[in-house]
Write a protein that holds these residues in place. Structure first.
Motif, PDB file in Angstrom:
ATOM      1  N   ASN A 249       0.814  -1.210   0.000  1.00  0.00           N
ATOM      2  CA  ASN A 249       0.000   0.000   0.000  1.00  0.00           C
ATOM      3  C   ASN A 249       0.852   1.268   0.000  1.00  0.00           C
ATOM      4  OD1 ASN A 249      -2.924  -0.720   0.063  1.00  0.00           O
ATOM      5  ND2 ASN A 249      -2.287  -1.918   1.815  1.00  0.00           N
ATOM      6  N   ALA A 250       2.031   1.203   0.606  1.00  0.00           N
ATOM      7  CA  ALA A 250       2.855   2.402   0.745  1.00  0.00           C
ATOM      8  C   ALA A 250       3.769   2.660  -0.439  1.00  0.00           C
ATOM      9  CB  ALA A 250       3.698   2.292   2.015  1.00  0.00           C
ATOM     10  N   MET A 251       4.207   1.605  -1.121  1.00  0.00           N
ATOM     11  CA  MET A 251       5.219   1.777  -2.167  1.00  0.00           C
ATOM     12  C   MET A 251       4.625   2.355  -3.451  1.00  0.00           C
ATOM     13  SD  MET A 251       5.903  -2.101  -3.624  1.00  0.00           S
ATOM     14  CE  MET A 251       6.264  -2.744  -1.984  1.00  0.00           C
ATOM     15  N   PRO A 252       5.472   2.938  -4.305  1.00  0.00           N
ATOM     16  CA  PRO A 252       4.988   3.397  -5.617  1.00  0.00           C
ATOM     17  C   PRO A 252       4.517   2.216  -6.451  1.00  0.00           C
ATOM     18  CG  PRO A 252       7.164   4.301  -5.121  1.00  0.00           C
ATOM     19  CD  PRO A 252       6.893   3.246  -4.096  1.00  0.00           C
ATOM     20  N   LYS A 253       3.414   2.438  -7.173  1.00  0.00           N
ATOM     21  CA  LYS A 253       2.870   1.411  -8.056  1.00  0.00           C
ATOM     22  C   LYS A 253       2.725   2.032  -9.441  1.00  0.00           C
ATOM     23  CE  LYS A 253       0.010   1.178  -4.699  1.00  0.00           C
ATOM     24  NZ  LYS A 253       0.818   1.360  -3.480  1.00  0.00           N
ATOM     25  N   TYR A 254       3.475   1.517 -10.400  1.00  0.00           N
ATOM     26  CA  TYR A 254       3.474   2.039 -11.764  1.00  0.00           C
ATOM     27  C   TYR A 254       2.596   1.141 -12.618  1.00  0.00           C
ATOM     28  CZ  TYR A 254       7.382   4.726  -9.975  1.00  0.00           C
ATOM     29  OH  TYR A 254       8.173   5.561  -9.229  1.00  0.00           O
ATOM     30  N   VAL A 255       1.693   1.760 -13.378  1.00  0.00           N
ATOM     31  CA  VAL A 255       0.656   1.018 -14.088  1.00  0.00           C
ATOM     32  C   VAL A 255       0.781   1.265 -15.585  1.00  0.00           C
ATOM     33  CG1 VAL A 255      -1.809   0.555 -14.242  1.00  0.00           C
ATOM     34  CG2 VAL A 255      -0.833   1.397 -12.093  1.00  0.00           C
ATOM     35  N   ALA A 256       0.817   0.182 -16.345  1.00  0.00           N
ATOM     36  CA  ALA A 256       0.848   0.265 -17.808  1.00  0.00           C
ATOM     37  C   ALA A 256      -0.558   0.012 -18.337  1.00  0.00           C
ATOM     38  CB  ALA A 256       1.825  -0.760 -18.365  1.00  0.00           C
ATOM     39  N   SER A 257      -1.160   1.026 -18.916  1.00  0.00           N
ATOM     40  CA  SER A 257      -2.520   0.887 -19.460  1.00  0.00           C
ATOM     41  C   SER A 257      -2.788   1.997 -20.458  1.00  0.00           C
ATOM     42  CB  SER A 257      -3.559   0.929 -18.332  1.00  0.00           C
ATOM     43  OG  SER A 257      -4.867   0.925 -18.861  1.00  0.00           O
ATOM     44  N   ARG A 258      -3.503   1.656 -21.539  1.00  0.00           N
ATOM     45  CA  ARG A 258      -3.933   2.658 -22.508  1.00  0.00           C
ATOM     46  C   ARG A 258      -5.337   3.171 -22.206  1.00  0.00           C
ATOM     47  NH1 ARG A 258      -1.665  -1.416 -25.853  1.00  0.00           N
ATOM     48  NH2 ARG A 258       0.280  -0.785 -26.865  1.00  0.00           N
ATOM     49  N   THR A 259      -6.049   2.484 -21.322  1.00  0.00           N
ATOM     50  CA  THR A 259      -7.456   2.812 -21.094  1.00  0.00           C
ATOM     51  C   THR A 259      -7.779   3.240 -19.668  1.00  0.00           C
ATOM     52  OG1 THR A 259      -7.963   0.482 -20.628  1.00  0.00           O
ATOM     53  CG2 THR A 259      -8.173   1.216 -22.915  1.00  0.00           C
ATOM     54  N   LEU A 260      -6.990   2.835 -18.716  1.00  0.00           N
ATOM     55  CA  LEU A 260      -7.313   3.092 -17.316  1.00  0.00           C
ATOM     56  C   LEU A 260      -7.131   4.567 -16.972  1.00  0.00           C
ATOM     57  CD1 LEU A 260      -8.183   1.406 -14.853  1.00  0.00           C
ATOM     58  CD2 LEU A 260      -5.774   1.271 -14.210  1.00  0.00           C
ATOM     59  N   GLU A 261      -8.104   5.124 -16.270  1.00  0.00           N
ATOM     60  CA  GLU A 261      -8.032   6.530 -15.851  1.00  0.00           C
ATOM     61  C   GLU A 261      -8.103   6.681 -14.334  1.00  0.00           C
ATOM     62  OE1 GLU A 261     -11.091   8.652 -17.865  1.00  0.00           O
ATOM     63  OE2 GLU A 261     -10.201   8.392 -19.860  1.00  0.00           O
ATOM     64  N   ASP A 262      -8.854   5.815 -13.681  1.00  0.00           N
ATOM     65  CA  ASP A 262      -9.060   5.929 -12.242  1.00  0.00           C
ATOM     66  C   ASP A 262      -8.038   5.084 -11.500  1.00  0.00           C
ATOM     67  OD1 ASP A 262     -10.009   6.255  -9.687  1.00  0.00           O
ATOM     68  OD2 ASP A 262     -11.691   4.862  -9.927  1.00  0.00           O
ATOM     69  N   LEU A 263      -6.983   5.719 -11.021  1.00  0.00           N
ATOM     70  CA  LEU A 263      -5.979   5.016 -10.221  1.00  0.00           C
ATOM     71  C   LEU A 263      -6.322   5.212  -8.746  1.00  0.00           C
ATOM     72  CD1 LEU A 263      -2.706   5.898 -12.160  1.00  0.00           C
ATOM     73  CD2 LEU A 263      -4.214   3.930 -12.434  1.00  0.00           C
ATOM     74  N   ARG A 264      -7.246   4.380  -8.262  1.00  0.00           N
ATOM     75  CA  ARG A 264      -7.825   4.589  -6.934  1.00  0.00           C
ATOM     76  C   ARG A 264      -6.934   4.088  -5.809  1.00  0.00           C
ATOM     77  NH1 ARG A 264     -10.268   0.542  -9.646  1.00  0.00           N
ATOM     78  NH2 ARG A 264     -10.577  -1.498  -8.665  1.00  0.00           N
ATOM     79  N   TRP A 265      -5.934   3.299  -6.124  1.00  0.00           N
ATOM     80  CA  TRP A 265      -5.033   2.765  -5.111  1.00  0.00           C
ATOM     81  C   TRP A 265      -3.959   3.802  -4.818  1.00  0.00           C
ATOM     82  CZ3 TRP A 265      -2.020  -2.473  -5.944  1.00  0.00           C
ATOM     83  CH2 TRP A 265      -1.556  -2.938  -4.706  1.00  0.00           C
ATOM     84  N   ALA A 266      -3.731   4.103  -3.551  1.00  0.00           N
ATOM     85  CA  ALA A 266      -2.788   5.161  -3.168  1.00  0.00           C
ATOM     86  C   ALA A 266      -1.400   4.907  -3.749  1.00  0.00           C
ATOM     87  CB  ALA A 266      -2.703   5.253  -1.643  1.00  0.00           C
ATOM     88  N   ASN A 267      -0.725   5.999  -4.104  1.00  0.00           N
ATOM     89  CA  ASN A 267       0.658   5.967  -4.598  1.00  0.00           C
ATOM     90  C   ASN A 267       0.787   5.264  -5.945  1.00  0.00           C
ATOM     91  OD1 ASN A 267       1.636   7.183  -2.115  1.00  0.00           O
ATOM     92  ND2 ASN A 267       1.319   5.177  -1.171  1.00  0.00           N
ATOM     93  N   SER A 268      -0.252   5.389  -6.784  1.00  0.00           N
ATOM     94  CA  SER A 268      -0.238   4.795  -8.117  1.00  0.00           C
ATOM     95  C   SER A 268       0.061   5.849  -9.170  1.00  0.00           C
ATOM     96  CB  SER A 268      -1.588   4.143  -8.429  1.00  0.00           C
ATOM     97  OG  SER A 268      -1.870   3.095  -7.524  1.00  0.00           O
ATOM     98  N   VAL A 269       0.845   5.455 -10.175  1.00  0.00           N
ATOM     99  CA  VAL A 269       1.255   6.367 -11.245  1.00  0.00           C
ATOM    100  C   VAL A 269       1.018   5.682 -12.582  1.00  0.00           C
ATOM    101  CG1 VAL A 269       3.174   7.656 -12.260  1.00  0.00           C
ATOM    102  CG2 VAL A 269       3.034   7.389  -9.773  1.00  0.00           C
TER     103      VAL A 269
END
Length: 209
Positions: free
Chosen positions: A86-106
């Motif tokens: 939950n605390a660490m950075p989370k990098y997300v690969a997506s062409r469609t996702l807009e809602d990054l509801r999980w804390a510390n997501s990029v």
């Protein structure tokens, strides 16, 4: 700068689809979901906990991110792995996702290879990839994976999405550690190596549970 480490469950025939539940991923009519559960023993749980709690960042594809975002924020925060995820950075690969509801997501940009290289350069410790089959194909194609930590389960599924799909770029890897668990899971660690034969690394470390 830290390494990019793939930590994944695979069957003996290389399938990584829908590991935890039947509804996780039914693409292609796959109906064997949840196949890892009978084999999850204390060693498997400990290895996964250590891999997540010790990571500097997570790198996830869209489907895996959404599954995790529905569960991990509500886990037991006294569990070091849950707190770390939950605390660490989370990098997300997506062409469609807009809602990054999980804390510390990029959300990463379109040039995924360059974005991942930037993440690796900026991360102290391991950048860990869990699941994320579509993302993995891009990472493998661009030779961005430094280590594979594969938990190989003793069953053959016969169909499903595979970690190394047909058409994957040939690579040579060095087996650096082998570990077995009471349920028969093999935990194999591979590091990237040169494309030429290299026999100077010696024998892998082998340990029993």
């Amino acid at each position: 700068m830290g390494p990019l480490v793939v930590v994944n469950f695979v069957s003996l025939d290389g399938v990584m689809q829908s590991v935890l539940s039947a509804d996780e991923d039914r693409d292609g009519g796959f109906d064997e979901g949840g196949w890892v559960l009978p084999y999850v023993d204390d060693v498997v749980e400990r290895v996964m906990s250590e891999s997540t709690a010790g990571a500097g960042a997570l790198l996830l594809g869209r489907r895996t991110y959404e599954i995790f975002a529905d569960t991990w924020p509500y886990g037991d925060m006294d569990d070091p792995a849950v707190a770390a995820m939950n605390a660490m950075p989370k990098y997300v690969a997506s062409r469609t996702l807009e809602d990054l509801r999980w804390a510390n997501s990029v959300l990463l940009g379109a040039d995924l290879a360059s974005e991942v290289s930037r993440v690796k350069a900026a991360t102290q410790g391991e950048t860990v990839v869990l699941g994320s089959g579509d993302l993995l194909r891009t990472l493998i194609e661009h030779d961005l994976v430094d280590e594979y930590r594969l938990l190989v389960f003793p069953l053959i599924l016969g169909s499903g999405k595979r970690l190394f799909a047909d058409g994957s770029t040939p690579r040579r890897l060095t087996l650096t550690a082998v570990r077995s668990t009471p349920s028969g899971v093999l935990i194999n660690t591979y590091h990237r190596t040169s494309d030429r034969a290299d026999h100077e690394h010696g024998e892998p470390t082998r340990s029993q549970h």
